[in-house]
Design an enzyme around this catalytic site. Structure first.
Site, short mmCIF file in Angstrom:
data_model
loop_
_atom_site.label_atom_id
_atom_site.label_comp_id
_atom_site.label_asym_id
_atom_site.label_seq_id
_atom_site.Cartn_x
_atom_site.Cartn_y
_atom_site.Cartn_z
N THR A 96 66.05 32.05 -18.03
CA THR A 96 64.75 32.72 -17.95
C THR A 96 64.75 33.96 -18.82
O THR A 96 65.77 34.68 -18.88
CB THR A 96 64.34 33.14 -16.51
OG1 THR A 96 63.20 34.00 -16.59
CG2 THR A 96 65.44 33.88 -15.76
N ASP A 133 63.13 36.39 -18.00
CA ASP A 133 62.93 37.50 -17.05
C ASP A 133 64.25 38.15 -16.61
O ASP A 133 64.23 39.26 -16.08
CB ASP A 133 62.20 36.99 -15.80
CG ASP A 133 60.87 36.34 -16.13
OD1 ASP A 133 60.31 36.63 -17.20
OD2 ASP A 133 60.38 35.54 -15.31
N HIS A 157 53.25 34.91 -24.47
CA HIS A 157 54.22 33.84 -24.72
C HIS A 157 54.97 33.98 -26.05
O HIS A 157 55.92 33.22 -26.29
CB HIS A 157 53.53 32.48 -24.62
CG HIS A 157 53.12 32.16 -23.21
ND1 HIS A 157 51.98 32.66 -22.66
CD2 HIS A 157 53.73 31.45 -22.25
CE1 HIS A 157 51.89 32.26 -21.39
NE2 HIS A 157 52.94 31.51 -21.12
N LEU A 158 54.56 34.95 -26.88
CA LEU A 158 55.36 35.19 -28.09
C LEU A 158 56.79 35.53 -27.70
O LEU A 158 57.74 35.25 -28.44
CB LEU A 158 54.76 36.36 -28.88
CG LEU A 158 53.42 36.08 -29.56
CD1 LEU A 158 52.77 37.37 -30.03
CD2 LEU A 158 53.62 35.13 -30.74
N GLN A 159 56.95 36.12 -26.50
CA GLN A 159 58.29 36.50 -26.03
C GLN A 159 59.15 35.28 -25.72
O GLN A 159 60.37 35.38 -25.61
CB GLN A 159 58.17 37.36 -24.77
CG GLN A 159 57.53 38.70 -25.01
CD GLN A 159 56.98 39.33 -23.74
OE1 GLN A 159 57.62 40.13 -23.11
NE2 GLN A 159 55.76 38.93 -23.35
N ARG A 160 58.53 34.14 -25.53
CA ARG A 160 59.30 32.94 -25.18
C ARG A 160 59.55 32.04 -26.38
O ARG A 160 60.27 31.04 -26.27
CB ARG A 160 58.55 32.15 -24.10
CG ARG A 160 58.43 32.88 -22.78
CD ARG A 160 58.64 31.99 -21.59
NE ARG A 160 57.92 30.77 -21.60
CZ ARG A 160 56.99 30.42 -20.71
NH1 ARG A 160 56.65 31.26 -19.75
NH2 ARG A 160 56.42 29.25 -20.75
#
Ligand code: F6P
Length: 363
Positions: free
Chosen positions: A141, A143, A287-290
């Site tokens: 994740t 997170d 979602h750019l972070q994913r």
């Protein structure tokens, strides 16, 4: 290595939201299994691959060549609700999802599973384990909120991306003497906000673990104005909430899907503008972070996790999750992680460091 468990055919699946490094784990599982004369079957879209007969494929080393550096997952994923709670329609009629998965596991002649996922998927894996399926979980994740491991893969990539975004926002904020509020992901944990905020030199960092009072942040912004730094960057975690308030929810949980957080930056920005009189803008990184290529740290961690997962299966150490206990990758019982979330401890060293830098934590 010695095969003490007799596991010869391993199913691998990815569940929950994607995170950079999933493909690196799949690659490591396939390569290390092949080197131990084991076969790997890739199951598509999480446990869906154990429902219909045509949602799986054999994976050999040449199938995973070149995927180390690619985001997403070649197997697909889904973050639907708990399969144990819902009946499903299959070509063979309405079935209990979990019973069907166990049936398919045996039909596919699998000996064990590697389940790559976040807390939800790993809890489901533990349930399947109690139903007699030998498996090992791999924590994933962005997170970083899974207990019993200091890191999940995907987190470092998300933090790197958010840091680069904050770097870019600094120059435009400074040019216009503005405040920019950057919303990052993380659900109910502030790891991404804290690390990217410190790495990006933010002036305020708001995390779920420390309810905020925006007057405190406004004071920091005014102080900066007085010394000629007429711009500020505030990083806010999507799960952050005001003192006495609640997190900002985009969509309530509906049984099948979990609560969707988002929108706190807009509220924070409006209040900061009102309190400081400064022009304020928001950026939601979402979602750019994913997406994108995993960092080298995540590639190494994901590769170690995948290889260790196969080792644990061959040792017969089932119902475990691979975990990073620096400098080692160890196995921890899956039951130890079920129902728990790893949040940022309020006395954590990085929080103390942030405060030492004069960053407002909103309290
Ligand atoms: O758990 C990873 C995560 O990206 C969270 O940070 C975020 O709240 C959530 O998933 C978003 O989920 P979805 O992809 O369903 O919008």
């Amino acid at each position: 290595m010695e095969n003490r468990s007799g596991v010869r055919r391993i199913g691998v699946l990815t569940g929950g939201g994607d995170a950079p490094g999933l493909n690196a784990v799949i690659r490591a599982v396939v390569k290390s299994a092949a080197n131990c004369n084991c076969e790997v079957i890739g199951l598509e879209d999480s446990f869906d691959g154990l429902i219909e007969g045509d949602r799986w494929r054999r994976l050999v080393p040449r199938d995973v060549a070149g995927i180390l550096r690619i985001g997403g997952t070649i197997l697909g994923t889904t973050n639907r609700g708990n399969p144990f709670a819902y009946p499903i329609e299959t070509s063979g009629g309405t079935r209990n999802y979990s019973a069907r998965c166990v049936e398919m596991f045996h039909e596919l002649k699998l000996d064990a599973l590697v389940v790559i996922g976040g807390d939800g998927t790993l809890a489901i894996a533990h349930q399947f384990s109690t139903m007699g399926i030998p498996l090992v979980g791999v924590p994933k994740t962005i997170d970083n909120d899974i207990v019993e491991t200091t890191n999940t893969f995907g987190f470092d990539t998300a933090v790197s991306f958010a840091t680069e975004a904050i770097d870019r926002l600094h120059t435009t904020a400074e040019a216009h003497h503005r405040v920019i509020v950057v919303e990052v992901m993380g659900r109910y944990a502030g790891w991404i906000a804290l690390y990217s905020g410190v790495a990006g030199g933010a002036d305020g960092i708001l995390i779920p673990e420390i309810p905020f009072d925006l007057e405190k942040v406004a004071r920091r912004i005014r102080d900066r104005d007085h010394v000629g730094a007429r711009f500020s960057i505030v990083v806010v975690a999507e799960g952050a909430r005001p003192v006495g308030g609640t997190a900002t929810v985009l969509k309530a949980a509906n049984g099948r899907y979990v609560e969707r957080l988002g929108g706190v930056a807009a509220k924070v920005a409006a209040d900061i503008e009102a309190l400081t009189g400064k022009e304020t803008r928001t950026v939601v990184l979402g979602h750019l972070q994913r997406g994108g290529a995993p960092t080298s740290f995540d590639r190494v961690l994901a590769t170690r996790f995948g290889a260790r997962a196969v080792e644990l299966l061959l040792e017969g150490a089932f119902d475990q999750m691979v975990a990073f206990h620096p400098p080692d990758i160890v196995g921890v019982p899956l039951e130890k992680i079920v129902g728990r979330t790893r949040t940022v401890p309020p006395d954590f060293d990085v929080i103390r460091t942030a405060r030492a830098m004069g960053i407002s934590m909103g309290d």
